[in-house]
Design a protein around this motif. Structure first.
Motif, short mmCIF file in Angstrom:
data_model
loop_
_atom_site.label_atom_id
_atom_site.label_comp_id
_atom_site.label_asym_id
_atom_site.label_seq_id
_atom_site.Cartn_x
_atom_site.Cartn_y
_atom_site.Cartn_z
N UNK A 199 0.84 -1.26 -0.16
CA UNK A 199 -0.19 0.09 -0.12
C UNK A 199 0.88 1.37 0.13
N UNK A 200 2.00 1.34 0.90
CA UNK A 200 2.75 2.49 0.96
C UNK A 200 3.49 2.91 -0.38
N UNK A 201 4.06 1.73 -1.13
CA UNK A 201 4.74 2.21 -2.43
C UNK A 201 3.84 1.80 -3.62
N UNK A 202 2.83 1.75 -3.64
CA UNK A 202 1.72 1.48 -4.66
C UNK A 202 1.75 2.30 -5.77
N UNK A 203 1.63 1.93 -6.96
CA UNK A 203 1.76 3.22 -8.00
C UNK A 203 0.43 2.44 -8.80
N UNK A 204 -0.02 3.57 -9.61
CA UNK A 204 -1.19 3.10 -10.77
C UNK A 204 -0.40 2.26 -11.60
N UNK A 205 -1.22 1.06 -12.10
CA UNK A 205 -0.73 0.14 -13.15
C UNK A 205 0.76 -0.52 -12.54
N UNK A 206 0.65 -0.89 -11.36
CA UNK A 206 1.93 -1.09 -10.88
C UNK A 206 2.41 -2.58 -11.24
N UNK A 207 3.69 -2.99 -11.73
CA UNK A 207 4.03 -4.40 -12.11
C UNK A 207 4.95 -4.70 -10.78
N UNK A 208 4.45 -5.90 -10.19
CA UNK A 208 4.91 -6.04 -8.84
C UNK A 208 5.77 -7.32 -8.75
N UNK A 209 6.77 -7.63 -8.42
CA UNK A 209 7.54 -8.62 -8.05
C UNK A 209 7.71 -9.19 -6.79
N UNK A 210 7.50 -10.40 -6.50
CA UNK A 210 7.64 -11.02 -5.23
C UNK A 210 8.88 -12.07 -5.25
N UNK A 211 9.78 -11.77 -4.18
CA UNK A 211 11.19 -12.72 -4.09
C UNK A 211 10.71 -13.47 -2.81
N UNK A 212 10.74 -14.88 -2.96
CA UNK A 212 10.27 -15.61 -1.89
C UNK A 212 9.19 -16.01 -1.76
N UNK A 213 8.76 -17.30 -2.40
CA UNK A 213 7.31 -17.72 -2.46
C UNK A 213 7.18 -18.73 -1.30
N UNK A 214 7.17 -18.25 0.07
CA UNK A 214 7.07 -18.83 1.17
C UNK A 214 5.74 -18.17 1.95
N UNK A 215 5.85 -18.29 3.43
CA UNK A 215 4.98 -18.05 4.26
C UNK A 215 4.38 -16.56 3.88
N UNK A 216 5.53 -15.62 3.72
CA UNK A 216 5.26 -14.21 3.42
C UNK A 216 4.83 -14.15 2.04
N UNK A 217 5.68 -14.64 1.13
CA UNK A 217 5.58 -14.49 -0.28
C UNK A 217 4.41 -14.89 -1.01
N UNK A 218 3.78 -15.97 -0.28
CA UNK A 218 2.29 -16.55 -1.07
C UNK A 218 1.55 -15.42 -0.73
N UNK A 219 1.42 -14.81 0.44
CA UNK A 219 0.40 -13.96 1.02
C UNK A 219 0.64 -12.47 -0.02
N UNK A 220 1.85 -12.20 -0.52
CA UNK A 220 2.20 -11.00 -1.05
C UNK A 220 1.60 -11.17 -2.58
N UNK A 221 1.71 -12.18 -3.10
CA UNK A 221 1.08 -12.63 -4.46
C UNK A 221 -0.29 -12.21 -4.39
N UNK A 222 -1.01 -13.03 -3.36
CA UNK A 222 -2.42 -12.56 -3.12
C UNK A 222 -2.78 -11.19 -3.01
N UNK A 223 -2.20 -10.38 -2.20
CA UNK A 223 -2.47 -9.16 -1.60
C UNK A 223 -2.19 -8.24 -3.00
#
Length: 365
Positions: free
Chosen positions: A189-213
């Motif tokens: 939310x803090x660093x969000x930009x319109x039309x953001x292209x978001x990468x997630x490093x580490x598909x674990x306990x935190x990363x799997x939630x980052x992908x969903x959010x």
């Protein structure tokens, strides 16, 4: 610590009896020394103050921070210690000044359980970085007694840090959101930009939630970044629009300048951070939420030549947590969990040390 029907009891009234608010012993599972197995242990909880609540714990998530603390990976630990900061349960007692919560309410407690609430940081919604913040364990309450976490039957905390849970969030699902969820939601939310292209490093306990959010927030692309193909199907099921293997210099070069925001949940000191920074487009932001146990090396040219930014993020403030819980309930952002009886906590810790979990353990009383 056996299941108690009170976990599902309806909400009651404000306040409690004097006896219930008095000093009591609380049973839990504690480490008595560095890296030791947890053992049944109890501590003396002081009388409930006017601003505190007591929570009968039904669930507690198992966070990698718990292991870092048990192993003193981030510095000295105050033993004996009861860890656990993804706590869910029902209020069984309230202090007489508590008006917004009542006995029977279902609430959650995260990685922090107190702040001064009057400094500049607290007044601007950044109580998570208050100089006087009290963490849920391995800390000392302002009154002078030790803070113990959620691998236990109950906990007493300031009411301001007990968050009422939306009805749409089951208790077992809500637990990991209180640390893992807010840790990735707040910087998105803090660093969000319109039309953001978001990468997630580490598909674990935190990363799997980052992908969903990220997907639920409306990312143009949500890209799972991994060093192997092992979690491709999971990442796609979680909502990732792309799965990119980044292992060789050629891999990084092929995807250079392709992202606006990266949430890095990994914490290895062996990561080549400059390579990951190369994935950011001009003015992109790389947010670190996974804390390595030692220093890492970064070449500033990776930042300067594309005006990139590195930022850190620590969980989130009270308003962030409340927003995250409502958003997760509305958008059905749910952690993938494996439930384990509280008495088998050592089995969960042992498996977590080997990264043998998909994707979050939740202890259940």
């Amino acid at each position: 610590m056996t299941p108690n029907p009170a976990h599902d009891a309806p909400a009651g009234t404000h306040g409690t009896t004097t006896a219930a608010a008095g000093p009591r012993k609380i049973k839990g599972y504690a480490a008595l020394a560095k890296s030791a197995e947890l053992v049944a242990w109890e501590y003396d909880a002081p009388a409930l103050t006017g601003e505190h609540v007591e929570i009968e714990i039904s669930h507690c998530g198992v966070c990698h921070s718990d292991v870092h603390t048990l192993d003193e990976g981030w510095g000295p630990t105050k033993f004996p210690i009861i860890v656990g900061h993804e706590i869910v349960g029902r209020i069984t007692a309230t202090g007489h000044h508590v008006k917004h919560l009542k006995v029977g309410d279902r609430v959650g407690v995260g990685a922090m359980c107190g702040a001064c609430l009057h400094c500049r940081q607290c007044k601007t919604g950044h109580d998570n970085v208050c100089e006087s913040a009290t963490f849920t364990y391995n800390a000392t309450h302002p009154e002078g007694h030790a803070a113990y976490g959620g691998y236990a039957e109950a906990v007493r905390v300031p009411a301001e840090y007990a968050f009422k849970l939306p009805d749409a969030l089951p208790s077992d699902v809500a637990a990991p959101l209180l640390c893992a969820g807010i840790t990735v939601f707040a910087p998105l939310k803090r660093y969000w930009k319109p039309n953001a292209r978001v990468g997630v490093v580490g598909i674990g306990g935190l990363g799997h939630l980052a992908i969903q959010f990220a997907t639920a927030l409306g990312a143009t692309e949500t890209v799972a970044l991994s060093t192997s193909d092992r979690k491709r199907k999971d990442a796609e099921a979680l909502g990732a629009s792309k799965f990119v293997i980044v292992k060789s210099p050629e891999d990084f070069k092929a995807h250079a300048n392709s992202l606006d925001l990266i949430i890095c949940t990994a914490s290895s000191v062996l990561m080549d951070y400059d390579q990951y920074l190369s994935l950011l487009d001009t003015n992109g932001t790389f947010v670190v939420v996974g804390l390595p146990e030692d220093s890492v090396k970064i070449n500033f040219s990776s930042l300067i030549m594309k005006q990139r930014t590195i930022a850190g993020s620590l969980i989130g403030g009270r308003a962030d947590i409340e927003e995250m819980l409502e958003f997760a309930a509305k958008k059905k952002v749910h952690p993938w969990i494996e439930k384990v009886p509280m008495k088998d906590v050592n089995k969960a810790i042992a498996r977590l040390r080997k990264n043998d979990v998909s994707y979050r353990f939740v202890l259940e009383n």
